[in-house]
Each structure stands twice: as structure tokens, then as C-alpha cells.
Design a protein around this motif. Structure first.
Motif, PDB file in Angstrom:
ATOM      1  N   UNK A  91       0.813  -1.214   0.000  1.00 57.39           N
ATOM      2  CA  UNK A  91       0.000   0.000   0.000  1.00 57.39           C
ATOM      3  C   UNK A  91       0.848   1.267   0.000  1.00 57.39           C
ATOM      4  N   UNK A  92       1.842   1.326   0.884  1.00 58.64           N
ATOM      5  CA  UNK A  92       2.599   2.567   1.054  1.00 58.64           C
ATOM      6  C   UNK A  92       3.589   2.813  -0.079  1.00 58.64           C
ATOM      7  N   UNK A  93       3.884   1.799  -0.893  1.00 60.35           N
ATOM      8  CA  UNK A  93       4.861   1.952  -1.967  1.00 60.35           C
ATOM      9  C   UNK A  93       4.235   1.986  -3.358  1.00 60.35           C
ATOM     10  N   UNK A  94       2.951   1.649  -3.446  1.00 58.49           N
ATOM     11  CA  UNK A  94       2.310   1.483  -4.747  1.00 58.49           C
ATOM     12  C   UNK A  94       2.220   2.788  -5.530  1.00 58.49           C
ATOM     13  N   UNK A  95       2.349   2.665  -6.846  1.00 56.82           N
ATOM     14  CA  UNK A  95       2.143   3.779  -7.763  1.00 56.82           C
ATOM     15  C   UNK A  95       0.727   3.701  -8.327  1.00 56.82           C
ATOM     16  N   UNK A 154      -3.340  -4.689  -1.655  1.00 52.20           N
ATOM     17  CA  UNK A 154      -4.376  -5.480  -0.997  1.00 52.20           C
ATOM     18  C   UNK A 154      -4.538  -5.043   0.451  1.00 52.20           C
ATOM     19  N   UNK A 155      -5.747  -5.246   0.967  1.00 46.94           N
ATOM     20  CA  UNK A 155      -6.063  -4.935   2.368  1.00 46.94           C
ATOM     21  C   UNK A 155      -6.693  -6.186   2.962  1.00 46.94           C
ATOM     22  N   UNK A 156      -5.919  -6.867   3.799  1.00 49.35           N
ATOM     23  CA  UNK A 156      -6.379  -8.129   4.361  1.00 49.35           C
ATOM     24  C   UNK A 156      -6.945  -8.017   5.759  1.00 49.35           C
ATOM     25  N   UNK A 157      -6.966  -6.787   6.302  1.00 48.64           N
ATOM     26  CA  UNK A 157      -7.462  -6.603   7.660  1.00 48.64           C
ATOM     27  C   UNK A 157      -7.981  -5.161   7.797  1.00 48.64           C
ATOM     28  N   UNK A 158      -9.072  -4.999   8.539  1.00 49.70           N
ATOM     29  CA  UNK A 158      -9.683  -3.676   8.680  1.00 49.70           C
ATOM     30  C   UNK A 158      -8.739  -2.654   9.285  1.00 49.70           C
ATOM     31  N   UNK A 177      -5.274   3.425   3.180  1.00 46.42           N
ATOM     32  CA  UNK A 177      -5.712   3.488   1.794  1.00 46.42           C
ATOM     33  C   UNK A 177      -5.726   4.921   1.256  1.00 46.42           C
ATOM     34  N   UNK A 178      -6.157   5.853   2.045  1.00 46.04           N
ATOM     35  CA  UNK A 178      -6.298   7.235   1.576  1.00 46.04           C
ATOM     36  C   UNK A 178      -4.973   7.810   1.082  1.00 46.04           C
ATOM     37  N   UNK A 179      -3.892   7.490   1.746  1.00 45.70           N
ATOM     38  CA  UNK A 179      -2.592   8.038   1.367  1.00 45.70           C
ATOM     39  C   UNK A 179      -1.871   7.195   0.323  1.00 45.70           C
ATOM     40  N   UNK A 180      -2.402   6.013   0.015  1.00 46.27           N
ATOM     41  CA  UNK A 180      -1.779   5.168  -1.003  1.00 46.27           C
ATOM     42  C   UNK A 180      -2.097   5.701  -2.390  1.00 46.27           C
ATOM     43  N   UNK A 181      -1.168   5.530  -3.310  1.00 43.73           N
ATOM     44  CA  UNK A 181      -1.387   5.933  -4.702  1.00 43.73           C
ATOM     45  C   UNK A 181      -1.927   4.792  -5.557  1.00 43.73           C
ATOM     46  N   UNK A 182      -2.098   3.611  -4.977  1.00 43.14           N
ATOM     47  CA  UNK A 182      -2.576   2.464  -5.750  1.00 43.14           C
ATOM     48  C   UNK A 182      -3.933   2.763  -6.379  1.00 43.14           C
TER      49      UNK A 182
END
Length: 329
Positions: free
Chosen positions: A31-35, A41-45, A51-56
Motif C-alpha cells: 500500500x505505502x509503496x504502490x504507484x 491489498x487490504x487483508x485486515x480492517x 488506503x487514503x494516502x496510497x497511490x494504488x
């Protein structure tokens, strides 16, 4: 470069698509490295907040994830994000190392060995007398397989691995670099003449199907009969399995853990990193041993053990809580 639409990926994982993205997806990433062209993926709440700060542009998520993907972003909701992500990783996996020829000219293969159709053997590999290699086996460079071994169909053995004489490896196995199957068990007895007399280890090792042995791990041969690993066992790097141990199906051993001789594991046993199991000990089906624990006696099926010496998890947690309170007094 492989690129897939979000619909292509959803067709593979068979989830529920929420939102949409116009980006073609070029790779999976954290998540933190994605362009913006990558999927995560998010496997846990508890990871929703990242997610908001991820660029994925997309993520494989569990069904209980409550957040929305956002503009030009998409979620694929599945029952188990970790399992679904394995399918995504397979989509993007690069090709394995190339073989210029099926049998490299520097490989040494005894005339009595049998090599199945589609099997590839790399540079400087040694295949000993009466070895039987199944179909579509991959032997990478500098592998040694000694006399009378058998290797099942579709097994891959990576560089530097050694399979010693009379050992048997099942189908669809993976032996990672520099692991050793069938080294002598650790057996010595005091002797007036020699100081320590070596006990001959005349057994072997038998690995079931879909077994994976990590880099630099060792599975010792039996003193009399066989050290046995059942189907689907997964062994991490730097693991020691002592002579005449018997593992049931789908056991997991994490790095730096070890079994002394003649340990018996039931099906589905999980042993955490750096845990150690005393010789002639039996662990029942579904037992979990916490990281760094030391097991000194038999453990009933289904129990979780922690500590050194290991006790039931609830007891260990109570003991640690008491010690913490005492330290703070």
C-alpha cells in the motif's frame, strides 16, 4: 511488461468489483509503496486507514472492508484477500531462469540414471547411479543427487541443493538453494577408545508431494528407517529436522526452528520461528508452538504453547502478566 485491466484481474480472483479505474495495472505492490498503475491489498480492517494516502489505483480487499475506493480507484472484494493475492502475484510473476538446453553439456549423469520426459538439468549438476527423475523435473546448476534417489514429477531443485543417497522426493516439491536432504543424523555415544563413537545412520528421508524446503535447511536421514515429511509440509529457511522425525500433512516450520530426533508431528502443526522441540516428543494434530518456545514434552491436539519451557498459551500469558506487575511494584 504485463498489464491488465481491473476487469481482467477480477475474472481471475472471481470477486465483487466495487468502483472503477481507467488505469491498466502493471504490478502488485505494498500500500505505502504502490504507484497509480499498481494494485495492492487490504487483508485486515486495521489497514483501512492507509488506503487514503496510497497511490494504488486498485486493491484486493476482504469483504468486511467498509471504506469506499474513491475516484478512479477500485476494490475487488473477496472472502480472503491473502489467498486472492496469490492469484494476482501468479499473473505478474516473471518467467523462471532460462535453460539454453534441456541437459547442459557440463552436467554429469550416470548411465544407469533414468530421466523423465521434459526434465531439465543445469550446468555442473550431478545425477548419481540408479537415480530416477520423473517428468518435467527442473534441476538447476550445481545440484547433487546421489545414488538411488527418486525425484517426483514437476519438482524443482534450486542451485546448491544436495539430495543424498537413497532418499525420495515426491511430486511438485520445491527444494531451495543449499538445502540438504538426507545428511547423517546427529548420533554419537561415549566410547573409551574413540571418546565419541559415531552411530551409523543407515536410513533415508522421504518427502511427500507438494513439500517445500527452504534455503540452508537440513532434513537428516533416519538412523534405522526413514525421516518422513507428509504431503504439503512447508519448511522455512535455516530449519533443522532431526533423524527419524515424522511430520504429518501440511505442517509449517518457520525459520531457525528445529526438531530433535524422533519427534512426531500430527497434521497441520505450526511451529514458530526459533522454537525447538525435544527428542521423542509428540505434537498432536493442529498444535501451534509460539516463536522462541521450547517444547519438552508431548502436546495434545489443538493446543497452543508458548514460552521456554513451553506451557499452554493462556497459562503463559498469565505468568507474564504476573511478572510484569511484580516488576512494576
Amino acid at each position: 511488461m504485463k498489464n491488465y485491466s481491473i476487469e481482467d484481474i477480477n475474472n481471475v480472483v472471481k470477486g465483487t468489483l466495487v468502483g472503477a479505474t481507467s488505469h491498466l495495472i502493471s504490478a502488485p505492490e505494498q500500500l505505502e509503496l504502490a504507484k497509480e498503475t499498481e494494485i495492492s491489498f487490504i487483508g485486515n480492517k486495521k489497514y483501512e486507514k492507509f488506503w487514503q494516502d496510497s497511490k494504488a489505483c486498485a486493491a484486493i480487499v476482504n469483504e468486511d472492508i467498509a471504506i469506499e475506493p474513491g475516484e478512479n480507484r477500485a476494490f475487488i472484494k473477496v472472502k480472503n484477500a491473502d489467498l486472492a493475492m496469490t492469484l494476482v502475484l501468479e499473473l505478474f510473476a516473471p518467467a523462471p531462469p532460462l535453460f539454453s538446453s534441456e541437459i547442459h553439456p557440463t552436467a554429469v549423469i550416470d548411465a544407469s540414471a533414468k530421466v523423465g520426459a521434459g526434465t531439465r538439468i543445469g550446468a555442473n549438476a550431478y545425477i548419481g547411479p540408479n537415480v530416477v527423475l520423473g517428468e518435467n523435473v527442473t534441476i538447476y546448476p550445481n545440484v547433487t543427487i546421489l545414488d538411488e534417489c527418486t525425484i517426483g514429477n514437476n519438482t524443482a531443485i534450486w542451485p546448491g541443493a544436495v539430495v543424498r543417497e537413497r532418499c525420495h522426493v515426491g511430486a511438485h516439491c520445491i527444494l531451495h538453494p543449499n538445502c540438504t536432504i538426507g545428511a547423517d543424523g546427529f548420533g554419537f555415544r561415549p566410547c573409551p577408545e574413540k571418546g565419541l563413537a559415531k552411530i551409523p545412520q543407515i536410513g533415508n528421508v522421504v518427502l511427500g508431494n507438494y513439500v517445500e524446503i527452504g534455503a540452508n535447511s537440513s532434513v537428516d536421514r533416519g538412523k534405522f528407517s526413514s525421516t518422513i515429511l507428509g504431503d504439503g509440509c512447508k519448511i522455512d529457511n535455516l530449519v533443522q529436522i532431526g533423524h527419524n522425525s515424522i511430520l504429518g500433512k501440511f505442517c509449517i516450520m518457520a525459520g531457525n526452528s528445529g526438531l530433535a530426533g524422533s519427534v512426531t508431528l500430527g497434521n497441520g502443526v505450526i511451529i514458530g520461528g526459533s522454537a525447538s522441540i525435544k527428542d521423542h516428543t509428540t505434537l498432536g494434530d493442529g498444535v501451534t508452538i509460539g516463536a522462541g518456545s521450547g517444547v519438552t514434552g508431548d502436546v495434545e491436539a489443538g493446543k497452543t504453547m508458548l514460552g521456554y519451557p513451553a506451557v499452554e498459551a493462556r497459562t503463559a500469558l498469565k505468568q507474564w502478566a504476573i511478572l510484569k506487575r511484580m516488576a512494576n511494584q
